[in-house]
Write an enzyme that holds these catalytic residues in place. Structure first.
Site, PDB file in Angstrom:
ATOM      1  N   GLY A 210      46.142  46.426  43.360  1.00 22.14           N
ATOM      2  CA  GLY A 210      46.238  47.875  43.398  1.00 22.14           C
ATOM      3  C   GLY A 210      46.011  48.416  44.790  1.00 22.14           C
ATOM      4  N   GLY A 212      43.513  50.388  47.639  1.00 25.06           N
ATOM      5  CA  GLY A 212      42.093  50.436  47.952  1.00 25.06           C
ATOM      6  C   GLY A 212      41.682  49.370  48.934  1.00 25.06           C
ATOM      7  CB  ILE A 214      38.870  45.179  46.727  1.00 24.98           C
ATOM      8  CG1 ILE A 214      37.387  45.582  46.798  1.00 24.98           C
ATOM      9  CG2 ILE A 214      39.015  43.768  46.165  1.00 24.98           C
ATOM     10  CD1 ILE A 214      36.697  45.628  45.464  1.00 24.98           C
ATOM     11  CD  GLU A 233      49.367  48.752  38.060  1.00 21.25           C
ATOM     12  OE1 GLU A 233      48.565  49.667  38.225  1.00 21.25           O
ATOM     13  OE2 GLU A 233      49.306  47.963  37.113  1.00 21.25           O
ATOM     14  N   GLY A 331      47.216  50.083  34.711  1.00 19.45           N
ATOM     15  CA  GLY A 331      47.832  48.801  34.370  1.00 19.45           C
ATOM     16  C   GLY A 331      46.869  47.648  34.313  1.00 19.45           C
TER      17      GLY A 331
END
Length: 618
Positions: A210, A212, A214, A233, A331
């Protein structure tokens, strides 16, 4: 070929009070359409606006438009939407990203009108949904009417991203910058999390991640990997760097080989230019990209997601903070499920161990009252914090609790163990909580390659109780006799627990493990016991028979010597059976000298640590 455009919106023909309108989201919010609708909205009220994450100011959710719009969001993002949800003026509908589209197609949330942003049409009249295909395509296919903002700044993306100009009931041509977000800075905590996550990724794996800090940190440490693929996604700016590094080839993908597959991207203008007319990156609807069975078609699928908190059984909270809804399911469950079903797949939840300046632990004995579980304890394989990797698959509640306490912040570990003793079955003899070895550095897991096989050196910890039992019972009688000077018949759980529950700040206990998926096998153990009365320590080690003579004992001893020297211990001692010549040879190879012993069956050896340290530095 000149393509005729539909007329500008006549809202009286497109909507009515009480209807349901979809608004395109992510970086493709059609703000020109929203502004035009608001400017011509005097005759309307109670329009339900449905959307997912929407970058920008989300002006439709402001207090002043509460009579005009009722917001129903699938993902809470932005100050205005969050405030409206908190005040009860807006609704949050939890739903998996893979299933959002079905709400439109099966009539659960029938759409009267869909507002989307698209690129200018090509010579054949096809416009691209560009950076936001996600659920926009499904909304456009199932709404009674589609109204488009044609934006020259919207990229044209490959894949299933195209709508024909004839499908639009009306259009507005408006040149507007796409919504952008800046990549957050990577701090030391995130850096360590990224390093640990990267250790779980093998060459040839397919990745989902995703936005961010991390994911950015993880991708940084994957740049030396080979033949990675992407089925995710969403994409962020980090994708450009790892593609440039050559680590992404998509050759080993078993679903859409050769292509990056995604449904939307959010980031900088540089990212939007990067995906523009890029044939290597294909955008598909979320119902396709996030479908767990499609995700599972990728062998070695690695799903990397985050959380707000994780309880000691492995339940993951990701969309709420107590009774306050914070974001959305998104997701996460789709990819956790898909990666779980994938051959060689690994679903990973990565999060900092604390929040609010280290005053709150994110690893908790039980989830905060009011919070909801997004990913169940049965789905999670790995939890990663800056303190390591907790492997949960196939683990009992007790083993999970000990694994998760190990990766919690050190100052919360004692309290977590006390809590878990009250609430879950942790035996009475489990008294000590896991501790780190500071001398090993910020990363407590060290990769080593032995005869082409990958192993890890790390501290022994309470979660290794069963593994140490298995290690003990793997030994031959000869190995046990040479190590213990007698033939022990049993390694009880109590004894194993005692051996793995080490105060690593005084003593030190290391192991070398092989990790194959969620299966962890101990192949060697080395430790020293500290003698406070004379500032010495006593060392010993044992290696699985199949690994003897391959350097594992030497690696353990070298590391133990280094730890002892850093602790300013004066001398390291060792006691071996006289007939254990391989072990004696290892000690002597590292500078140990034999001492006089009155027992001919035993050899005592010693290494003056500070002298050895001075010789080493010289």
């Amino acid at each position: 070929m000149t393509v005729a455009l539909p007329p500008r919106p006549d809202w009286s023909q497109l909507i009515k009070s009480g209807c349901r309108v979809f608004v395109g989201g992510n970086a493709g919010v059609p703000y020109a359409l929203i502004d035009d609708l608001i400017a011509n909205s005097k005759a309307y009220s109670d329009i339900e606006l449905v959307h997912m994450l929407a970058l920008g100011d989300n002006r439709w959710a402001k207090e002043e438009y509460r009579q005009l719009f009722k917001v129903n969001t699938f993902f809470i993002h932005g100050d205005e939407v969050r405030r409206a949800v908190d005040e009860g003026r807006a609704d949050y509908t939890p739903v998996f990203l893979s299933e959002m589209s079905s709400l439109f197609s099966d009539g659960t949330l029938p759409l009267d009108t869909a507002l989307v942003m698209v690129s200018p049409p090509d010579e054949f009249g096809y416009c691209s949904l560009g950076v936001s295909v996600d659920i926009c395509m499904s909304a456009a296919r199932h709404a009674n009417k589609v109204v488009a903002q044609i934006n020259p700044q919207m990229p044209r993306t490959a894949g299933h991203s195209y709508l024909h100009i004839s499908e639009f009931a009306a259009v507005i041509e408006a040149d507007q910058p796409l919504q952008e977000i800046e990549a957050p800075p990577i701090d030391s905590v995130t850096e360590r999390i990224g390093q640990y996550v990267a250790m779980l990724v093998e060459d040839g794996a397919t990745l989902q991640f995703g936005v961010g800090k991390i994911p950015s940190a993880t991708l940084k440490y994957l740049e030396r990997h080979k033949d990675l693929g992407i089925h995710s996604e969403m994409l962020s700016d980090s994708i450009m760097e790892i593609i440039a590094s050559g680590a992404i080839s998509n050759r080993k993908k078993t679903f859409h080989p050769g292509k990056v597959v995604t449904s939307f991207c959010i980031g900088s203008r540089k990212l939007y230019d990067f995906v523009n007319n890029n044939p290597h990156i294909e955008f598909y609807p979320s119902s396709y990209v996030n479908k767990p069975t499609n995700i599972a078609k990728n062998d070695n699928m690695i799903a990397i997601n985050s959380a707000l908190e994780v309880d000691l059984t492995g339940q993951v909270v990701a969309d709420s903070l107590g009774f306050d809804f914070y974001s959305g399911i998104g997701g996460q469950v789709d990819f956790v499920s898909g990666a779980s079903m994938s051959k060689g797949g690994k679903p990973i939840i990565a999060l900092p161990s604390t929040a609010k300046n280290e005053t709150v632990s994110r690893i908790v004995p039980y989830i905060t009252e009011g919070s909801g579980v997004v990913t169940s304890r049965g789905n999670v394989h790995y939890i990663v914090t800056e303190y390591g990797i907790a492997s949960l698959r196939g683990k009992s509640i007790r083993e999970r609790a000990l694994e998760l306490i190990r990766v919690a912040h050190p100052k919360f570990r004692a309290k977590l163990l006390a809590e878990v003793r009250q609430n879950y079955w942790v035996p009475h003899y489990q008294q000590k909580y896991p501790t780190d070895i500071p001398e090993l550095g910020a990363i407590q897991l060290h990769k080593m390659v032995v005869n082409g096989e990958k192993f890890y050196l790390r501290p022994l910890n309470p979660a290794d109780e069963r593994r140490l039992q298995e290690f003990f019972y793997s030994h031959t009688k000869e190995t046990l006799r040479l190590r213990y000077n007698y033939d022990p018949k049993q390694m009880s759980r109590e004894k194993s627990c005692n051996l793995v529950s080490v105060d690593q700040s005084s003593d030190a206990a290391l192991c070398i493990v092989r990790q194959e998926g969620s299966r962890i096998t101990i192949h060697a153990v080395g430790r020293f016991y500290y003698n406070e009365h004379d500032n010495t320590c006593e060392a010993a080690f044992v290696t699985r028979e199949t690994q003897q003579g391959k350097g594992m004992a030497s690696k353990l001893l070298t590391t133990l010597i280094d730890i002892a020297q850093k602790r300013n211990i004066n001398k390291m001692l060792a006691f071996c059976r006289a007939d254990n010549k391989p072990m004696i040879a290892i000690f002597e190879h590292h500078g140990f000298k034999r001492l006089f012993s009155g027992d001919p069956s035993e050899v005592e050896l010693a290494l003056p640590l500070q002298e050895a340290s001075q010789e080493k530095s010289a």
